[in-house]
Design a protein around this motif. Sequence first.
Motif, PDB file in Angstrom:
ATOM      1  N   GLY A 109      78.501  10.659  52.728  1.00  0.00           N
ATOM      2  CA  GLY A 109      77.633   9.938  53.645  1.00  0.00           C
ATOM      3  C   GLY A 109      78.366   9.637  54.934  1.00  0.00           C
ATOM      4  N   MET A 110      77.836   8.698  55.698  1.00  0.00           N
ATOM      5  CA  MET A 110      78.438   8.318  56.960  1.00  0.00           C
ATOM      6  C   MET A 110      79.810   7.673  56.718  1.00  0.00           C
ATOM      7  SD  MET A 110      76.095   9.324  59.060  1.00  0.00           S
ATOM      8  CE  MET A 110      76.027   8.489  60.643  1.00  0.00           C
ATOM      9  N   ARG A 169      73.130  -2.185  52.413  1.00  0.00           N
ATOM     10  CA  ARG A 169      72.704  -3.485  52.935  1.00  0.00           C
ATOM     11  C   ARG A 169      73.202  -3.760  54.350  1.00  0.00           C
ATOM     12  NH1 ARG A 169      75.047  -6.462  49.109  1.00  0.00           N
ATOM     13  NH2 ARG A 169      76.981  -6.460  50.304  1.00  0.00           N
ATOM     14  N   ASP A 170      74.374  -3.262  54.688  1.00  0.00           N
ATOM     15  CA  ASP A 170      75.021  -3.641  55.937  1.00  0.00           C
ATOM     16  C   ASP A 170      75.150  -2.449  56.891  1.00  0.00           C
ATOM     17  OD1 ASP A 170      75.699  -6.390  55.036  1.00  0.00           O
ATOM     18  OD2 ASP A 170      77.020  -5.335  53.639  1.00  0.00           O
ATOM     19  N   GLU A 217      79.865   5.981  62.829  1.00  0.00           N
ATOM     20  CA  GLU A 217      79.095   6.800  63.752  1.00  0.00           C
ATOM     21  C   GLU A 217      77.968   6.002  64.417  1.00  0.00           C
ATOM     22  OE1 GLU A 217      80.103   9.597  60.235  1.00  0.00           O
ATOM     23  OE2 GLU A 217      79.811   7.463  60.608  1.00  0.00           O
ATOM     24  N   ALA A 218      77.388   5.057  63.669  1.00  0.00           N
ATOM     25  CA  ALA A 218      76.301   4.247  64.235  1.00  0.00           C
ATOM     26  C   ALA A 218      76.809   3.386  65.389  1.00  0.00           C
ATOM     27  CB  ALA A 218      75.684   3.372  63.150  1.00  0.00           C
ATOM     28  N   TYR A 247      79.633   1.629  71.406  1.00  0.00           N
ATOM     29  CA  TYR A 247      80.888   0.893  71.282  1.00  0.00           C
ATOM     30  C   TYR A 247      82.017   1.820  71.720  1.00  0.00           C
ATOM     31  CZ  TYR A 247      78.718  -3.011  68.853  1.00  0.00           C
ATOM     32  OH  TYR A 247      77.953  -4.097  68.552  1.00  0.00           O
ATOM     33  N   LEU A 248      82.995   1.261  72.394  1.00  0.00           N
ATOM     34  CA  LEU A 248      84.140   2.030  72.850  1.00  0.00           C
ATOM     35  C   LEU A 248      85.139   2.192  71.710  1.00  0.00           C
ATOM     36  CD1 LEU A 248      84.790   0.421  76.353  1.00  0.00           C
ATOM     37  CD2 LEU A 248      83.481   2.479  75.825  1.00  0.00           C
TER      38      LEU A 248
END
Length: 469
Positions: free
Chosen positions: A13-14, A237-238, A243-244, A250-251
């Motif tokens: 997954g991610m 849940r979080d 990647e998101a 975000y830097l």
Amino acid sequence: MTVRVRFAPSPTGMFHVGGARSALQNWIFAKQQGGVFVLRVEDTDAARNKPEWTEGILSALEWIGIARDTYEGPYFQSAYAGEHRAAAGRLYDAGRAYYCDCTREAVQARTGSQYQGYDGFCRDRGLPPGEGRALRFRTPDEGTTVVVDLIRGEPTFENKLIEDFVIARGDGSPVFLLANVVDDLTMGITHVIRAEEHLPNTPKQQLLWDALGVKPPVWAHVPVVVNEKRQKLSKRRDKVALEAYRDEGYLAAAMRNYLMLLGWAPSGDREIVPWSVIEEEFRLTEVNPSPAFFDEKKLRAFNGEYIRALPVDEFVAACRPWLTGTGTIAPPPWQPEEFDADAFAAVAPLAQTRIAVLSEIVPNVDFLFLADPLIDEAAWAKAMKEGAAELLDAAVAGYTALESWDAESLKSTLEAVGAERGLKLGKAQAPVRVAVTGRTVGLPLFESLEVLGRERTLARLRAARLRLV
């Protein structure tokens, strides 16, 4: 002896932010010791692994600052299946493992509980290898296993409380415990730096190292990462995908600075520090074993600080993917050819102080690149109250007569329009702002009008006035 550490994610997954934190800690430790950082992809669960997720891990590591030319690998666990099976065979031949044909139901029937572990029923039956027979490690009956951990001291486990655990399934395929040990042994890993959640497996793995006749690595179990409710961060849940955060704007520098603070802190009363300071000061032995709180609000504030610290030209370049529709989750509400680089450069210093993530640049500047502004109806209702039509008429008249189209002239003209109606500038500019930008908040109004230009500003004011008829 050359220090060799490894980061061994599963491509299921991610990329989890907790995994990114562990990767950075391993990478820095190896660099400090003049050692080697090894990337090993644990891909033996074919049903859950996808090639694109492996590529996602590599890409995320690159983004966070771990470039592909700074580590060894990636190696793939599936390529070492032969070594795994050979090690299982050596343990069996040495009497350190035995075959078992017990089903889970049979064990539960004998123990009277579905929660009790394996009861050792097959330990002395002398079963030979056979279809459907799992291979279990023969855990010592007496003594203790002491795990020497750089962060947690010396956790001690009684051997009698460790069940005879499975090291190879009924089809002969090794389980994670054995494969992980054999891979570390094969790759010469000297230090295992990983999340606290793996600590319960460590005495079993250390017993396997001992049984294979090799000194185990140095252990370091970093704290689990938790949410605001002090629950372990969960993909279900979080918001945990690295990647998101990257795609939201975000830097990388802000993210890796923040991740390194999850369980550790640099010297002095400071948190935002140059990466060179973190690389120099980080010490595994100084990592706090307590759970580390991943505070998204704090990360957002970090990112805002990093954005404001960028030179303007770097800020412009960083925003460009969101403004041109490349590399983003959602394209901007205009076509690429409608983007005006010069117009954005003019307002960039104003926008830089107002956003916390790069994706927020779009709603702040979209009015510059659209034929008509995107009207927020709630903002319209709030601003276009009684007297708004007359104020817009006066603003159009005043702005039409201006000789110089600059922010100061635009401001003084609207101040005069408002004063004639007993309005302070804040009240007078609300209908103008919504008419021109579609929103009640945004960049400084008069600097925005200067960049937008006389023709487009007046056209929008007139269109808003017609809507109020």
